[in-house]
Design a protein around this motif. Structure first.
Motif, PDB file in Angstrom:
ATOM      1  N   SER A 226       0.810  -1.218   0.000  1.00 21.26           N
ATOM      2  CA  SER A 226       0.000   0.000   0.000  1.00 21.26           C
ATOM      3  C   SER A 226       0.843   1.267   0.000  1.00 21.26           C
ATOM      4  CB  SER A 226      -0.897   0.017   1.239  1.00 21.26           C
ATOM      5  OG  SER A 226      -0.126   0.238   2.402  1.00 21.26           O
ATOM      6  N   GLY A 227       2.155   1.134   0.218  1.00 22.53           N
ATOM      7  CA  GLY A 227       3.026   2.297   0.300  1.00 22.53           C
ATOM      8  C   GLY A 227       3.270   2.790   1.709  1.00 22.53           C
ATOM      9  N   TYR A 228       2.652   2.172   2.718  1.00 25.08           N
ATOM     10  CA  TYR A 228       2.783   2.684   4.084  1.00 25.08           C
ATOM     11  C   TYR A 228       4.206   2.545   4.615  1.00 25.08           C
ATOM     12  CZ  TYR A 228       2.019   3.340   9.085  1.00 25.08           C
ATOM     13  OH  TYR A 228       2.087   3.782  10.387  1.00 25.08           O
ATOM     14  N   MET A 229       4.813   1.376   4.435  1.00 22.29           N
ATOM     15  CA  MET A 229       6.180   1.204   4.922  1.00 22.29           C
ATOM     16  C   MET A 229       7.136   2.123   4.174  1.00 22.29           C
ATOM     17  SD  MET A 229       7.733  -0.434   7.298  1.00 22.29           S
ATOM     18  CE  MET A 229       9.437  -0.482   7.837  1.00 22.29           C
ATOM     19  N   ALA A 230       6.902   2.315   2.872  1.00 18.44           N
ATOM     20  CA  ALA A 230       7.727   3.250   2.102  1.00 18.44           C
ATOM     21  C   ALA A 230       7.594   4.664   2.659  1.00 18.44           C
ATOM     22  CB  ALA A 230       7.334   3.218   0.625  1.00 18.44           C
ATOM     23  N   ALA A 231       6.386   5.036   3.073  1.00 22.93           N
ATOM     24  CA  ALA A 231       6.169   6.358   3.652  1.00 22.93           C
ATOM     25  C   ALA A 231       6.914   6.512   4.972  1.00 22.93           C
ATOM     26  CB  ALA A 231       4.673   6.594   3.855  1.00 22.93           C
ATOM     27  N   LEU A 232       6.841   5.496   5.824  1.00 21.78           N
ATOM     28  CA  LEU A 232       7.590   5.531   7.086  1.00 21.78           C
ATOM     29  C   LEU A 232       9.088   5.673   6.823  1.00 21.78           C
ATOM     30  CD1 LEU A 232       5.778   2.665   9.045  1.00 21.78           C
ATOM     31  CD2 LEU A 232       5.611   5.107   9.536  1.00 21.78           C
ATOM     32  N   LEU A 233       9.597   4.856   5.904  1.00 21.00           N
ATOM     33  CA  LEU A 233      11.026   4.893   5.590  1.00 21.00           C
ATOM     34  C   LEU A 233      11.424   6.239   4.993  1.00 21.00           C
ATOM     35  CD1 LEU A 233      11.268   1.298   4.108  1.00 21.00           C
ATOM     36  CD2 LEU A 233      12.470   2.091   6.158  1.00 21.00           C
ATOM     37  N   ALA A 234      10.554   6.799   4.155  1.00 22.96           N
ATOM     38  CA  ALA A 234      10.858   8.078   3.517  1.00 22.96           C
ATOM     39  C   ALA A 234      10.965   9.203   4.546  1.00 22.96           C
ATOM     40  CB  ALA A 234       9.791   8.411   2.478  1.00 22.96           C
ATOM     41  N   ARG A 235      10.143   9.160   5.585  1.00 20.84           N
ATOM     42  CA  ARG A 235      10.209  10.187   6.620  1.00 20.84           C
ATOM     43  C   ARG A 235      11.519  10.119   7.413  1.00 20.84           C
ATOM     44  NH1 ARG A 235       5.163  12.217   8.502  1.00 20.84           N
ATOM     45  NH2 ARG A 235       3.920  12.758   6.664  1.00 20.84           N
ATOM     46  N   CYS A 236      12.192   8.952   7.356  1.00 21.05           N
ATOM     47  CA  CYS A 236      13.427   8.763   8.123  1.00 21.05           C
ATOM     48  C   CYS A 236      14.685   8.923   7.283  1.00 21.05           C
ATOM     49  CB  CYS A 236      13.456   7.359   8.740  1.00 21.05           C
ATOM     50  SG  CYS A 236      12.076   6.962   9.820  1.00 21.05           S
ATOM     51  N   SER A 237      14.564   8.937   5.952  1.00 20.48           N
ATOM     52  CA  SER A 237      15.725   8.790   5.074  1.00 20.48           C
ATOM     53  C   SER A 237      15.761   9.884   4.018  1.00 20.48           C
ATOM     54  CB  SER A 237      15.688   7.417   4.390  1.00 20.48           C
ATOM     55  OG  SER A 237      14.587   7.346   3.487  1.00 20.48           O
ATOM     56  N   ALA A 238      16.778   9.798   3.149  1.00 19.77           N
ATOM     57  CA  ALA A 238      16.904  10.756   2.045  1.00 19.77           C
ATOM     58  C   ALA A 238      16.057  10.349   0.857  1.00 19.77           C
ATOM     59  CB  ALA A 238      18.368  10.884   1.626  1.00 19.77           C
ATOM     60  N   GLN A 239      16.041   9.056   0.540  1.00 21.29           N
ATOM     61  CA  GLN A 239      15.360   8.584  -0.668  1.00 21.29           C
ATOM     62  C   GLN A 239      14.968   7.125  -0.511  1.00 21.29           C
ATOM     63  OE1 GLN A 239      14.687  10.638  -3.359  1.00 21.29           O
ATOM     64  NE2 GLN A 239      13.399   8.975  -4.112  1.00 21.29           N
ATOM     65  N   VAL A 240      13.786   6.772  -1.001  1.00 20.81           N
ATOM     66  CA  VAL A 240      13.302   5.393  -0.964  1.00 20.81           C
ATOM     67  C   VAL A 240      12.904   4.968  -2.368  1.00 20.81           C
ATOM     68  CG1 VAL A 240      11.511   3.823  -0.089  1.00 20.81           C
ATOM     69  CG2 VAL A 240      12.453   5.606   1.404  1.00 20.81           C
ATOM     70  N   LEU A 241      13.363   3.786  -2.766  1.00 19.02           N
ATOM     71  CA  LEU A 241      12.862   3.106  -3.954  1.00 19.02           C
ATOM     72  C   LEU A 241      12.096   1.885  -3.472  1.00 19.02           C
ATOM     73  CD1 LEU A 241      12.629   2.437  -6.992  1.00 19.02           C
ATOM     74  CD2 LEU A 241      14.840   1.249  -6.794  1.00 19.02           C
ATOM     75  N   ALA A 242      10.805   1.818  -3.789  1.00 18.18           N
ATOM     76  CA  ALA A 242       9.960   0.699  -3.371  1.00 18.18           C
ATOM     77  C   ALA A 242       9.501  -0.068  -4.604  1.00 18.18           C
ATOM     78  CB  ALA A 242       8.752   1.200  -2.582  1.00 18.18           C
ATOM     79  N   LEU A 243       9.694  -1.379  -4.587  1.00 19.76           N
ATOM     80  CA  LEU A 243       9.302  -2.233  -5.700  1.00 19.76           C
ATOM     81  C   LEU A 243       8.107  -3.091  -5.313  1.00 19.76           C
ATOM     82  CD1 LEU A 243      12.762  -3.679  -6.881  1.00 19.76           C
ATOM     83  CD2 LEU A 243      11.630  -1.601  -7.656  1.00 19.76           C
ATOM     84  N   ASP A 244       7.237  -3.330  -6.282  1.00 25.48           N
ATOM     85  CA  ASP A 244       6.189  -4.327  -6.093  1.00 25.48           C
ATOM     86  C   ASP A 244       5.966  -5.048  -7.404  1.00 25.48           C
ATOM     87  OD1 ASP A 244       4.021  -4.691  -3.604  1.00 25.48           O
ATOM     88  OD2 ASP A 244       3.413  -5.587  -5.507  1.00 25.48           O
ATOM     89  N   ILE A 245       5.694  -6.330  -7.307  1.00 26.64           N
ATOM     90  CA  ILE A 245       5.546  -7.173  -8.484  1.00 26.64           C
ATOM     91  C   ILE A 245       4.165  -7.030  -9.115  1.00 26.64           C
ATOM     92  CG2 ILE A 245       4.654  -9.287  -7.415  1.00 26.64           C
ATOM     93  CD1 ILE A 245       6.937 -10.795  -8.884  1.00 26.64           C
TER      94      ILE A 245
END
Length: 237
Positions: free
Chosen positions: A109-128
């Protein structure tokens, strides 16, 4: 050192905010999640906005949430949001820093990517799954997250020219640590995955230290399988 979260200042008259407060205080904090920044983030980022409308009332419960179909289908396909305490403990233990580049496999859903993005510089999230890629992109846009990119891809085999990464998170379980992904870590980088076979799985964190890799398994849990990663052969003579 981070100071403890001041929960006395949190207003809980609203039912949604009360449910969020209960999630943090009754599920997450007792699961050894002590980092104040992580706890604040869980209060501020609206988890319910990333859950499918049909299951939004389950957003704060201690369970996986299917991203389409029934709960059983979500677990069978691995297409679900992880339980809140697992997401929180991952953030707590990985200690993602503001300058770091992150890869997430299994965007959902993008939730973990959102959490990680708030903590980091950049996030690349993949889904099949293409439909989940579109949903994750829309959810991140609505949440105002601009430093996370969601792309359709298979994390078990894609070349990933954006690497190497400082942090790699597998949002689901695998039977063994994917060795190809370890090569995509920067020196000092960490990979986190839930490793094993039901009912025995362990959170596994591998840190790269030059040519060496150090592995810890700090806690037990279970999680649906990520798609694409191979299973070891069980054939015996």
């Amino acid at each position: 050192m981070n100071m403890p979260l001041n929960t006395s200042s949190i207003h809980t008259n609203d039912p949604i905010e009360q449910a969020r407060y209960n999630m943090v205080e009754q599920q997450i904090r007792p699961w050894n999640v002590y980092d104040a920044d992580v706890l604040e983030l869980l209060h501020s980022l609206r988890r319910e906005d990333f859950a499918p409308l049909a299951y939004r009332n389950l957003a704060f419960m201690d369970m996986e949430i299917p991203l389409h179909g029934t709960p059983e289908e979500g677990i069978r396909t691995g297409q679900c949001m992880l339980a809140p305490k697992i997401e929180a403990r991952l953030l707590n233990d990985l200690q993602v820093r503001k300058h770091e580049k992150v890869l997430e496999i299994g965007a959902g859903s993008g939730y973990m990517a959102a959490l990680l993005a708030r903590c980091s510089a950049q996030v690349l999230a993949l889904d099949i799954e293409p439909s989940l890629v579109e949903k994750a992109r829309a959810n991140l846009q609505r949440a105002g997250i601009s430093n996370a990119t969601v792309r359709q891809g298979d994390g078990s085999r894609d070349a990933l020219p954006e690497g190497p990464f400082d942090v790699i998170v597998l949002s689901g379980s695998v039977s063994e640590v994917p060795q190809d992904l370890l090569a995509k870590l920067n020196d000092g980088g960490r990979l986190a995955a839930i490793v094993g076979d039901f009912p025995v799985m362990r959170m596994t964190i591998v840190q790269r230290k030059g040519p060496r890799f150090e592995t810890t398994q700090p806690w037990d849990t279970t999680s649906p399988r990520l798609q694409g990663f191979s299973q070891p052969s069980t054939f015996k003579f």
